[in-house]
Motif scaffolding. Structure first.
Motif, PDB file in Angstrom:
ATOM      1  N   HIS A   2      83.751  95.026  57.365  1.00 60.74           N
ATOM      2  CA  HIS A   2      85.002  95.750  57.563  1.00 60.74           C
ATOM      3  C   HIS A   2      86.208  94.883  57.200  1.00 60.74           C
ATOM      4  O   HIS A   2      87.230  95.394  56.731  1.00 60.74           O
ATOM      5  N   ASP A   3      86.093  93.559  57.420  1.00 62.30           N
ATOM      6  CA  ASP A   3      87.199  92.651  57.118  1.00 62.30           C
ATOM      7  C   ASP A   3      87.014  91.937  55.784  1.00 62.30           C
ATOM      8  O   ASP A   3      87.882  91.154  55.383  1.00 62.30           O
ATOM      9  N   ASP A   4      85.868  92.190  55.117  1.00 61.28           N
ATOM     10  CA  ASP A   4      85.561  91.513  53.855  1.00 61.28           C
ATOM     11  C   ASP A   4      85.641  89.997  54.033  1.00 61.28           C
ATOM     12  O   ASP A   4      86.184  89.270  53.209  1.00 61.28           O
ATOM     13  N   PHE A   5      85.064  89.523  55.130  1.00 59.24           N
ATOM     14  CA  PHE A   5      85.167  88.121  55.535  1.00 59.24           C
ATOM     15  C   PHE A   5      83.768  87.604  55.835  1.00 59.24           C
ATOM     16  O   PHE A   5      82.909  88.341  56.313  1.00 59.24           O
ATOM     17  N   SER A   6      83.522  86.328  55.536  1.00 60.42           N
ATOM     18  CA  SER A   6      82.203  85.749  55.806  1.00 60.42           C
ATOM     19  C   SER A   6      82.324  84.305  56.268  1.00 60.42           C
ATOM     20  O   SER A   6      83.320  83.617  55.974  1.00 60.42           O
ATOM     21  N   ILE A   7      81.309  83.861  57.006  1.00 61.13           N
ATOM     22  CA  ILE A   7      81.230  82.481  57.500  1.00 61.13           C
ATOM     23  C   ILE A   7      79.866  81.935  57.124  1.00 61.13           C
ATOM     24  O   ILE A   7      78.827  82.525  57.467  1.00 61.13           O
ATOM     25  N   TYR A   8      79.859  80.801  56.413  1.00 62.43           N
ATOM     26  CA  TYR A   8      78.607  80.149  56.028  1.00 62.43           C
ATOM     27  C   TYR A   8      78.455  78.876  56.849  1.00 62.43           C
ATOM     28  O   TYR A   8      79.359  78.034  56.901  1.00 62.43           O
ATOM     29  N   THR A   9      77.320  78.733  57.510  1.00 62.35           N
ATOM     30  CA  THR A   9      77.073  77.558  58.350  1.00 62.35           C
ATOM     31  C   THR A   9      75.753  76.914  57.948  1.00 62.35           C
ATOM     32  O   THR A   9      74.819  77.580  57.500  1.00 62.35           O
ATOM     33  N   ARG A  10      75.691  75.603  58.132  1.00 60.63           N
ATOM     34  CA  ARG A  10      74.447  74.868  57.860  1.00 60.63           C
ATOM     35  C   ARG A  10      74.410  73.613  58.713  1.00 60.63           C
ATOM     36  O   ARG A  10      75.401  72.888  58.825  1.00 60.63           O
ATOM     37  N   GLY A  11      73.275  73.363  59.310  1.00 56.98           N
ATOM     38  CA  GLY A  11      73.055  72.144  60.072  1.00 56.98           C
ATOM     39  C   GLY A  11      71.799  71.450  59.578  1.00 56.98           C
ATOM     40  O   GLY A  11      70.772  72.101  59.327  1.00 56.98           O
ATOM     41  N   SER A  12      71.868  70.134  59.404  1.00 60.40           N
ATOM     42  CA  SER A  12      70.725  69.382  58.888  1.00 60.40           C
ATOM     43  C   SER A  12      70.510  68.121  59.708  1.00 60.40           C
ATOM     44  O   SER A  12      71.470  67.459  60.122  1.00 60.40           O
ATOM     45  N   LEU A  13      69.233  67.799  59.906  1.00 57.94           N
ATOM     46  CA  LEU A  13      68.836  66.566  60.575  1.00 57.94           C
ATOM     47  C   LEU A  13      67.947  65.789  59.622  1.00 57.94           C
ATOM     48  O   LEU A  13      66.964  66.321  59.100  1.00 57.94           O
ATOM     49  N   TYR A  14      68.297  64.521  59.357  1.00 58.70           N
ATOM     50  CA  TYR A  14      67.554  63.674  58.418  1.00 58.70           C
ATOM     51  C   TYR A  14      66.899  62.534  59.190  1.00 58.70           C
ATOM     52  O   TYR A  14      67.501  61.951  60.096  1.00 58.70           O
ATOM     53  N   TYR A  15      65.667  62.215  58.774  1.00 58.74           N
ATOM     54  CA  TYR A  15      65.008  61.023  59.311  1.00 58.74           C
ATOM     55  C   TYR A  15      64.553  60.165  58.129  1.00 58.74           C
ATOM     56  O   TYR A  15      63.760  60.612  57.299  1.00 58.74           O
ATOM     57  N   PHE A  16      65.080  58.941  58.055  1.00 56.47           N
ATOM     58  CA  PHE A  16      64.750  58.025  56.964  1.00 56.47           C
ATOM     59  C   PHE A  16      63.615  57.114  57.421  1.00 56.47           C
ATOM     60  O   PHE A  16      63.803  56.257  58.283  1.00 56.47           O
ATOM     61  N   TYR A  17      62.428  57.314  56.828  1.00 57.62           N
ATOM     62  CA  TYR A  17      61.231  56.605  57.281  1.00 57.62           C
ATOM     63  C   TYR A  17      61.322  55.099  57.039  1.00 57.62           C
ATOM     64  O   TYR A  17      60.891  54.302  57.873  1.00 57.62           O
ATOM     65  N   ALA A  18      61.865  54.700  55.895  1.00 57.77           N
ATOM     66  CA  ALA A  18      61.897  53.274  55.559  1.00 57.77           C
ATOM     67  C   ALA A  18      62.801  52.487  56.497  1.00 57.77           C
ATOM     68  O   ALA A  18      62.577  51.303  56.751  1.00 57.77           O
ATOM     69  N   TYR A  19      63.852  53.140  56.996  1.00 59.57           N
ATOM     70  CA  TYR A  19      64.822  52.441  57.840  1.00 59.57           C
ATOM     71  C   TYR A  19      64.745  52.886  59.294  1.00 59.57           C
ATOM     72  O   TYR A  19      65.453  52.371  60.140  1.00 59.57           O
ATOM     73  N   THR A  20      63.897  53.854  59.585  1.00 61.61           N
ATOM     74  CA  THR A  20      63.680  54.391  60.924  1.00 61.61           C
ATOM     75  C   THR A  20      64.993  54.734  61.624  1.00 61.61           C
ATOM     76  O   THR A  20      65.268  54.264  62.723  1.00 61.61           O
ATOM     77  N   PHE A  21      65.813  55.551  60.983  1.00 62.52           N
ATOM     78  CA  PHE A  21      67.034  56.019  61.642  1.00 62.52           C
ATOM     79  C   PHE A  21      67.272  57.476  61.286  1.00 62.52           C
ATOM     80  O   PHE A  21      66.739  58.015  60.318  1.00 62.52           O
ATOM     81  N   PHE A  22      68.085  58.120  62.133  1.00 61.28           N
ATOM     82  CA  PHE A  22      68.436  59.513  61.949  1.00 61.28           C
ATOM     83  C   PHE A  22      69.849  59.644  61.375  1.00 61.28           C
ATOM     84  O   PHE A  22      70.693  58.765  61.550  1.00 61.28           O
TER      85      PHE A  22
END
Length: 312
Positions: A173-193
């Motif tokens: 009705h308002d011709d409006f949109s919201i795009y959201t994204r959440g990501s979680l990374y784990y780096f195995y070589a350095y063992t950190f998030f």
């Protein structure tokens, strides 16, 4: 000044090529795309498939694309520098309907990355070429839940696992949109998030103008848990089918020890995209940027990107 003139001459040469040899460029693109789809089809055909899936399989194979962007950047402090952005998403439906092969690479300049390829999935910049497997748990009703295991193609391989949730909210009705994204990374070589969040507000104004406000937050433990919050206010102007303008107002902040976010840089940019055809375009971005490390003085930058799409 000489560097800027050199880049302008290169830009002019590409435009001249558009007028003098469109058939040569199109023929080259056609052969590369045909070879690319044929290669993917031969890989996919190695697995068993009944007759019902043949037509659907071919359609999905032809949707596979590669986006290649070569950028030339000139600044007041440095010589000309080159960067490469590559993004690909290979769907082999006969092998798996949920498992995809993905690969990507970004340049070292985060602002330029967002301006030349806003669809790149990595908010946290990684300048190494990576290849990995992406698995979609759920993809329906504008909601996408997936995980990706990615590796560098050379040592140190630096594998990391990413879990990502994307959702598009629309308000018809308002011709409006919201795009959201959440990501979680784990780096195995350095063992950190590491974590990243995006929230983009999109509002069409007219048939030619669109206003977007993008907000990106990242927390990278590798950088002593530095937290960054970046805002991009964009006005898109679809001038015509071959010309597109984007006016950028960008502001980056960094969280210090007291957890308060303070200005790290700010920039005013204009992105001009000229499509030579549907698969090749040139993007010019003049920019004025102020950085904390330079005492917030005005630094003028110019980048020109040459982009090609294979698979369309």
């Amino acid at each position: 000044m000489f560097r800027i003139v050199a880049v302008i001459l290169l830009f002019t040469a590409v435009l001249t090529a558009e007028e003098t040899s469109p058939f040569v460029l199109e023929n080259l693109r056609y052969k590369l795309t045909r070879y690319y789809h044929k290669l993917l089809g031969s890989i996919d055909n190695d697995t068993k498939c009944d007759k019902k899936c043949t037509i659907a399989q071919r359609k999905r194979i032809k949707k596979n694309k590669i986006h290649i962007i070569t950028s030339v950047k000139s600044t007041e402090q440095k010589h000309l520098s080159l960067s490469l952005n590559v993004r690909g998403h290979i769907d082999l439906p006969n092998i798996s309907k949920k498992l995809h092969l993905v690969f990507s690479q970004q340049g070292s300049d985060t602002l330029t990355n967002r301006q030349v390829d806003r669809e790149n999935e990595n908010v946290i910049t990684d300048t190494r070429f990576r290849i990995g497997l992406k698995y979609n748990f759920y993809h329906k009703n504008a909601l996408d839940i997936s995980t990706k295991l990615s590796f560098k193609i050379h040592r140190p391989f630096g594998p990391f696992q990413e879990f990502s949730v994307k959702k598009l909210f629309t308000f018809p009705h308002d011709d409006f949109s919201i795009y959201t994204r959440g990501s979680l990374y784990y780096f195995y070589a350095y063992t950190f998030f590491a974590e990243s969040l995006e929230c983009n507000f999109i509002q069409p104004l007219t048939s030619k103008y669109l206003l977007a406000f993008a907000n990106e937050w990242e927390n990278n433990a590798k950088n002593h848990r530095n937290k960054r919050l970046t805002h991009h206010l964009r006005l898109h102007h679809n001038f015509d089918q071959k010309n597109h303008l984007v006016y950028w107002l960008s502001y980056g902040t960094l969280a210090e020890r007291d957890s308060h976010y303070r200005a790290e840089w700010r920039a005013l940019s204009v992105s001009y995209i000229h499509y030579l055809n549907k698969w090749f375009y040139v993007q010019t971005i003049p920019r004025v940027v102020q950085r904390k490390e330079h005492g917030y003085r005005n630094d003028v930058e110019l980048s020109i990107s040459f982009a090609m799409l294979l698979g369309i």
